[in-house]
Design a protein around this motif. Structure first.
Motif, PDB file in Angstrom:
ATOM      1  N   THR A  89       0.869  -1.176   0.000  1.00 27.72           N
ATOM      2  CA  THR A  89       0.000   0.000   0.000  1.00 27.72           C
ATOM      3  C   THR A  89       0.901   1.218   0.000  1.00 27.72           C
ATOM      4  N   ARG A  90       0.662   2.118  -0.936  1.00 31.01           N
ATOM      5  CA  ARG A  90       1.478   3.333  -1.067  1.00 31.01           C
ATOM      6  C   ARG A  90       0.550   4.532  -1.100  1.00 31.01           C
ATOM      7  N   LYS A  91       0.863   5.526  -0.287  1.00 24.62           N
ATOM      8  CA  LYS A  91       0.006   6.699  -0.180  1.00 24.62           C
ATOM      9  C   LYS A  91      -0.221   7.319  -1.549  1.00 24.62           C
ATOM     10  N   ARG A  92      -1.479   7.596  -1.851  1.00 18.81           N
ATOM     11  CA  ARG A  92      -1.828   8.149  -3.159  1.00 18.81           C
ATOM     12  C   ARG A  92      -2.571   9.465  -2.976  1.00 18.81           C
ATOM     13  N   THR A  93      -2.021  10.538  -3.515  1.00 18.40           N
ATOM     14  CA  THR A  93      -2.670  11.848  -3.434  1.00 18.40           C
ATOM     15  C   THR A  93      -3.006  12.404  -4.811  1.00 18.40           C
ATOM     16  N   ARG A  94      -2.323  11.886  -5.852  1.00 19.53           N
ATOM     17  CA  ARG A  94      -2.544  12.372  -7.214  1.00 19.53           C
ATOM     18  C   ARG A  94      -2.604  11.199  -8.182  1.00 19.53           C
ATOM     19  N   GLU A  95      -3.046  11.485  -9.409  1.00 22.07           N
ATOM     20  CA  GLU A  95      -3.026  10.474 -10.460  1.00 22.07           C
ATOM     21  C   GLU A  95      -1.597  10.013 -10.689  1.00 22.07           C
ATOM     22  N   ASN A  96      -1.433   8.735 -11.072  1.00 22.57           N
ATOM     23  CA  ASN A  96      -0.078   8.293 -11.373  1.00 22.57           C
ATOM     24  C   ASN A  96       0.391   8.917 -12.695  1.00 22.57           C
ATOM     25  N   THR A  97       1.693   8.917 -12.887  1.00 14.53           N
ATOM     26  CA  THR A  97       2.290   9.607 -14.036  1.00 14.53           C
ATOM     27  C   THR A  97       1.806   9.034 -15.360  1.00 14.53           C
ATOM     28  N   VAL A  98       1.607   7.722 -15.414  1.00 18.21           N
ATOM     29  CA  VAL A  98       1.146   7.085 -16.653  1.00 18.21           C
ATOM     30  C   VAL A  98      -0.219   7.627 -17.063  1.00 18.21           C
ATOM     31  N   THR A  99      -1.108   7.824 -16.097  1.00 14.88           N
ATOM     32  CA  THR A  99      -2.447   8.345 -16.382  1.00 14.88           C
ATOM     33  C   THR A  99      -2.373   9.764 -16.927  1.00 14.88           C
ATOM     34  N   ILE A 100      -1.437  10.562 -16.406  1.00 12.31           N
ATOM     35  CA  ILE A 100      -1.282  11.940 -16.878  1.00 12.31           C
ATOM     36  C   ILE A 100      -0.749  11.970 -18.304  1.00 12.31           C
ATOM     37  N   LEU A 101       0.195  11.080 -18.606  1.00 13.39           N
ATOM     38  CA  LEU A 101       0.853  11.089 -19.917  1.00 13.39           C
ATOM     39  C   LEU A 101       0.049  10.407 -21.012  1.00 13.39           C
ATOM     40  N   THR A 102      -0.921   9.579 -20.642  1.00 12.17           N
ATOM     41  CA  THR A 102      -1.653   8.800 -21.637  1.00 12.17           C
ATOM     42  C   THR A 102      -3.155   8.997 -21.497  1.00 12.17           C
ATOM     43  N   GLU A 103      -3.907   8.475 -22.443  1.00  5.34           N
ATOM     44  CA  GLU A 103      -5.372   8.442 -22.348  1.00  5.34           C
ATOM     45  C   GLU A 103      -5.861   7.153 -22.971  1.00  5.34           C
ATOM     46  N   SER A 104      -7.096   6.801 -22.663  1.00  2.00           N
ATOM     47  CA  SER A 104      -7.643   5.531 -23.144  1.00  2.00           C
ATOM     48  C   SER A 104      -7.665   5.483 -24.667  1.00  2.00           C
ATOM     49  N   CYS A 105      -7.326   4.326 -25.213  1.00  2.00           N
ATOM     50  CA  CYS A 105      -7.343   4.127 -26.658  1.00  2.00           C
ATOM     51  C   CYS A 105      -8.776   4.229 -27.172  1.00  2.00           C
ATOM     52  N   PRO A 106      -9.047   5.086 -28.161  1.00  2.00           N
ATOM     53  CA  PRO A 106     -10.416   5.215 -28.671  1.00  2.00           C
ATOM     54  C   PRO A 106     -10.893   3.959 -29.390  1.00  2.00           C
ATOM     55  N   THR A 107      -9.962   3.119 -29.822  1.00  2.00           N
ATOM     56  CA  THR A 107     -10.344   1.894 -30.521  1.00  2.00           C
ATOM     57  C   THR A 107     -10.834   0.824 -29.553  1.00  2.00           C
ATOM     58  N   CYS A 108     -10.030   0.587 -28.500  1.00  2.00           N
ATOM     59  CA  CYS A 108     -10.409  -0.477 -27.557  1.00  2.00           C
ATOM     60  C   CYS A 108     -11.106   0.076 -26.331  1.00  2.00           C
ATOM     61  N   GLU A 109     -11.234   1.434 -26.229  1.00  2.00           N
ATOM     62  CA  GLU A 109     -11.877   2.106 -25.103  1.00  2.00           C
ATOM     63  C   GLU A 109     -11.250   1.716 -23.775  1.00  2.00           C
ATOM     64  N   GLY A 110      -9.930   1.568 -23.795  1.00  2.34           N
ATOM     65  CA  GLY A 110      -9.201   1.320 -22.562  1.00  2.34           C
ATOM     66  C   GLY A 110      -9.132  -0.123 -22.114  1.00  2.34           C
TER      67      GLY A 110
END
Length: 494
Positions: A393-414
């Motif tokens: 368990t790791r304290k989470r206060t913000r979105e992880n970096t991967v979520t900030i740098l990427t977005e769901s694929c419009p083809t497979c909808e994530g």
């Protein structure tokens, strides 16, 4: 080589890389339209009380109301009648939300977690004000010392000094930077924090909810404040305006720390110059190869993050157990590094390769504990289970970096998957057969991806001929390069 902070400013985006002995260990990113709000303090208004959840929704001026748990409430009489002599006090552990808050009531709260996925902003009325050396906690009697200060005598000295300095109704935490500091330096920092708190209370008396009372430092200054105790010796910035602001900040806030600052005016991109772009580009990869030939795989879900360890190409030299142990030990270092670099928080499940011997499992777990100590964010690990799983368990206060740098694929909808060409092929044939039976047209134009068109022309040519012969229809298969595999369009022409 000491630690360095590399700051890249591109119009409305700021990227910051923290290098420890030349190795990228932390990466931060902030965009103008996504500025962080963790640490901000607001005067909010309770808009809804939820007895069944012992929580309340509080309007703090954002698009959505923030969530406040009863366990995060400190009663502050300042919000009622007695403004001058008020001292916040924590609730009893068994207190229910109905007896504490009511709709329309005004409260002072601090953002403890930004919106993450479907989870909204979380706030607390347990206020913490971090300074250069100390953290001031109104409404708390807690005295603490940073766990990074390991010398036991120094820990006892600081705890004793803080007990003597702490004002009535306030708690204090000695930050890592306190190590070796004299009492007068701690007093100066404490007085600075008390002035902020008094100013904040004064503003709370004057403004109506919802209003912001205190805004934490911007990302750059917050990181300098928090990282200077970790051997930060050099800051390199590629924007002259930001360079001057940081230079002024260092002179005022950290005059004695001896941290150099440099303006990077090279024509080459600063992250390219320090070979950081390649490392950052890997953050979106699910699979990370280990030097031995093994690899780890990251999978993100809304509830947790799963990390799988595999031997891959690594064959070992001694025996199966030795191969597995070496792969797991190598994976431990990379997992801890990637968790920190990607800022993965919440529940993390690590699926190590199964180890038969108990001593092997203990060796891997102890190695994991050792590398996690280097993380500045609190991370707890539970022993390896019989299935080879470790829960973190790791304290989470913000979105992880991967979520900030990427977005769901419009083809497979994530989902990470799209329909196979065979699946789409038979969907097309079913729709054609249904349309033919209904007599919807004399001929059909079928637009689809080239891969599916090729399949219909070659392997399912007989099926198309059967439909044309049986129903007396003409079927035109049209390959459209602009179509993705699971996209097709059947048009009836009369």
């Amino acid at each position: 080589m000491a630690s360095e902070l590399i700051i890249n400013v591109t119009f409305n985006e700021t990227r910051i890389a923290f290098l420890d002995n030349g190795v990228l260990t932390d990466f931060f990113i902030e965009r103008k339209n996504e500025k962080g709000i963790v640490g901000n303090i607001y005067k909010g208004k309770v808009v809804r009380v939820l007895p069944g959840m012992d929580a309340a929704f509080v309007d703090i001026g954002l698009d959505k109301s923030a969530f406040l748990y009863v366990a995060d409430i400190v009663v502050d009489t300042m919000m009622y009648e007695e403004f001058d002599s008020s001292i916040p006090c924590p609730l009893e552990s068994n207190e229910r939300i109905e007896g504490v808050l009511e709709e329309g009531q005004e409260v002072i709260v601090q953002v403890s977690r930004e919106p993450i996925g479907q989870k909204g902003t979380r706030v607390t009325s347990r206020i913490t004000l971090p300074g250069r050396l100390l953290v001031l906690m109104p409404g708390s009697g807690h005295i603490g010392v940073s766990r990074r200060i390991e010398d036991e005598d120094e820990r006892k000295r600081l705890a004793s000094v803080l007990r003597a300095l702490a004002p009535r109704g306030f708690g204090l935490i000695a930050r890592t930077a306190c190590e070796g500091k004299k009492e007068d330096e701690l007093i100066a920092d404490l007085n600075f924090l008390r002035r902020i708190w008094e100013s904040l209370q004064e503003k709370a008396r004057r403004v109506r909810a919802p209003s912001i009372l205190h805004q934490d430092m911007g990302l750059i200054f917050r990181l300098i404040r928090d990282l200077h105790s970790q051997g930060l010796k050099k800051i390199i910035i590629d924007d002259v305006f930001v360079f001057k602001k940081v230079e002024e900040f260092l002179k005022e806030y950290l005059p004695e720390e001896g941290c150099d600052i440099e303006y990077f005016d090279d024509k080459e991109d600063i992250f390219d110059f320090y070979r950081l772009e390649i490392e950052i580009s890997k953050l979106g990869h699910k699979k990370i190869w280990l030097k031995s030939g093994g690899y780890i795989v990251f999978d993100y879900t809304e509830a947790l993050t799963v990390i799988d360890v595999n031997t891959g190409k690594y064959l070992g030299k001694k025996g199966l157990e030795d191969t597995i142990l070496r792969t797991n030990l190598e994976a431990v270092k990379e997992i801890a590094y990637q968790i920190r670099l990607r800022n993965v928080g919440g529940i993390i499940i690590v699926d190590f390769i199964d180890m038969e011997r108990r001593d092997s499992r203990e060796t891997v777990f102890q190695a994991l504990l050792d590398v996690l100590k280097k993380d500045r964010i609190k991370t707890f690990a539970y022993p390896i289970s019989e299935l080879g799983l470790v829960q973190l368990t790791r304290k989470r206060t913000r979105e992880n970096t991967v979520t900030i740098l990427t977005e769901s694929c419009p083809t497979c909808e994530g989902t990470g998957y799209i329909k196979s060409r065979y699946t789409v092929c038979y969907e097309v044939l079913r729709e054609l057969r249904s349309s033919c039976r209904k007599g919807e047209g004399k001929q059909f134009n079928v637009h689809l991806a080239p891969e599916v068109a090729r399949l219909l022309f070659e392997e399912e040519k007989a099926s198309i001929e059967y439909l044309e012969t049986t129903y007396g229809r003409k079927i035109n298969i049209i390959a459209n390069p602009g179509f993705i595999i699971d996209n097709f369009d059947v048009k009836a022409i009369h």
